[in-house]
Design an enzyme around this catalytic site. Sequence first.
Site, mmCIF file in Angstrom:
data_model
loop_
_atom_site.group_PDB
_atom_site.id
_atom_site.type_symbol
_atom_site.label_atom_id
_atom_site.label_comp_id
_atom_site.label_asym_id
_atom_site.label_seq_id
_atom_site.Cartn_x
_atom_site.Cartn_y
_atom_site.Cartn_z
ATOM 1 N N HIS A 1 -2.265 -5.475 1.686
ATOM 2 C CA HIS A 1 -3.582 -6.095 1.561
ATOM 3 C C HIS A 1 -3.399 -7.481 0.976
ATOM 4 C CE1 HIS A 1 -7.762 -6.827 0.383
ATOM 5 N NE2 HIS A 1 -7.228 -7.343 -0.714
ATOM 6 N N GLU B 1 -10.440 -10.283 -7.089
ATOM 7 C CA GLU B 1 -9.412 -9.235 -6.976
ATOM 8 C C GLU B 1 -8.314 -9.363 -8.028
ATOM 9 O OE1 GLU B 1 -9.973 -8.442 -2.166
ATOM 10 O OE2 GLU B 1 -8.151 -9.415 -2.873
ATOM 11 N N ASN C 1 -1.931 0.281 6.836
ATOM 12 C CA ASN C 1 -1.408 -0.984 7.361
ATOM 13 C C ASN C 1 -0.534 -1.735 6.362
ATOM 14 O OD1 ASN C 1 -3.447 -1.825 5.696
ATOM 15 N ND2 ASN C 1 -4.509 -3.082 7.198
ATOM 16 N N TYR D 1 -12.703 -1.628 -3.184
ATOM 17 C CA TYR D 1 -13.164 -1.765 -1.799
ATOM 18 C C TYR D 1 -14.689 -1.614 -1.683
ATOM 19 C CZ TYR D 1 -8.498 -1.920 0.328
ATOM 20 O OH TYR D 1 -7.245 -2.293 0.742
ATOM 21 N N LYS E 1 0.809 -1.221 0.000
ATOM 22 C CA LYS E 1 0.000 0.000 0.000
ATOM 23 C C LYS E 1 0.849 1.282 0.000
ATOM 24 C CE LYS E 1 -4.036 -2.082 2.224
ATOM 25 N NZ LYS E 1 -4.937 -2.016 3.398
HETATM 26 P P1 CMP Z 1 -7.447 -4.318 4.040
HETATM 27 O O1 CMP Z 1 -6.986 -5.663 4.458
HETATM 28 O O2 CMP Z 1 -6.956 -3.806 2.733
HETATM 29 O O3 CMP Z 1 -9.052 -4.267 4.040
HETATM 30 C C1 CMP Z 1 -9.793 -3.085 4.251
HETATM 31 C C2 CMP Z 1 -8.939 -1.929 4.690
HETATM 32 O O4 CMP Z 1 -9.621 -0.872 5.323
HETATM 33 C C3 CMP Z 1 -7.936 -2.398 5.733
HETATM 34 O O5 CMP Z 1 -6.980 -3.266 5.167
HETATM 35 C C4 CMP Z 1 -7.431 -1.067 6.251
HETATM 36 O O6 CMP Z 1 -6.470 -0.475 5.380
HETATM 37 C C5 CMP Z 1 -8.693 -0.200 6.191
HETATM 38 N N1 CMP Z 1 -9.321 0.045 7.498
HETATM 39 C C6 CMP Z 1 -9.397 1.248 8.106
HETATM 40 N N2 CMP Z 1 -10.055 1.172 9.253
HETATM 41 C C7 CMP Z 1 -10.427 -0.111 9.414
HETATM 42 C C8 CMP Z 1 -11.143 -0.813 10.427
HETATM 43 N N3 CMP Z 1 -11.617 -0.196 11.526
HETATM 44 N N4 CMP Z 1 -11.340 -2.136 10.254
HETATM 45 C C9 CMP Z 1 -10.875 -2.764 9.138
HETATM 46 N N5 CMP Z 1 -10.189 -2.141 8.137
HETATM 47 C C10 CMP Z 1 -9.963 -0.819 8.278
#
Ligand code: CMP
Length: 139
Positions: free
Chosen positions: A116, A127, A113, A50, A10
Site C-alpha cells: 500500500h 496515514e 496486492n 481504511y 501487506k
Molecule cells: P490499497 O492500495 O491498500 O487500497 C485499498 C485496498 O483494498 C487495495 O489496496 C486492495 O488491497 C483492496 N481491494 C480489494 N478489492 C479492491 C477493488 N475492487 N478495488 C480497489 N481495492 C481493492
Amino acid sequence: MIERTFSIVKPDAVQRNLQGAILKMIQDAGLKIVAMKMIHMTKEQAEGFYAVHKDRPFFDSLVAYMCSGPCVVSVLEGENAIAKYREVMGATNPAEAAEGTIRKTFALDIEKNSCHGSDAPETAAQEIPYFFSQLEIVG
Ligand code: CMP
C-alpha cells in the site's frame, strides 16, 4: 519537491518472506526509509486505516486480510516520493500492473496486492501519524 509517503508491506507478502525483496525495490528506486516497524493490526486499526472504503463491497474482506498476519509499515522520503512509490508499486490490480513493479512481480490478486502507498499529500499526512509518532521518524 522532497516528500514523505506511507507504505505497508501487506500480510500476503510478509507471510511469503518477501519484505526484504520489496524494501529493496523501494530503495533501488531511490526512496529512503526514514521510519519502519513490524505490526500486526487489530480489526479496529485496520477499520480505522481504511475508513474511506467502509461502504465498498470489499471492505470486510480487506479488513480481515489486513489483520490476518504481520505487516511492515514504513515512511519513505524522496523527490516526489508519493508518485514515485505509486510507480514502483504498479496498478492496484496486479493483472493491470506494469512489468517490474512490486505488484506485477509479487501480488496475488486485487486484494492481496502486497503493498500500500499513500495516494496524495493529504492522505500521506493522515496515514503517517496513524502508525508513527514524530519520535519514530528519523530526520
Ligand atoms: P490499497 O492500495 O491498500 O487500497 C485499498 C485496498 O483494498 C487495495 O489496496 C486492495 O488491497 C483492496 N481491494 C480489494 N478489492 C479492491 C477493488 N475492487 N478495488 C480497489 N481495492 C481493492
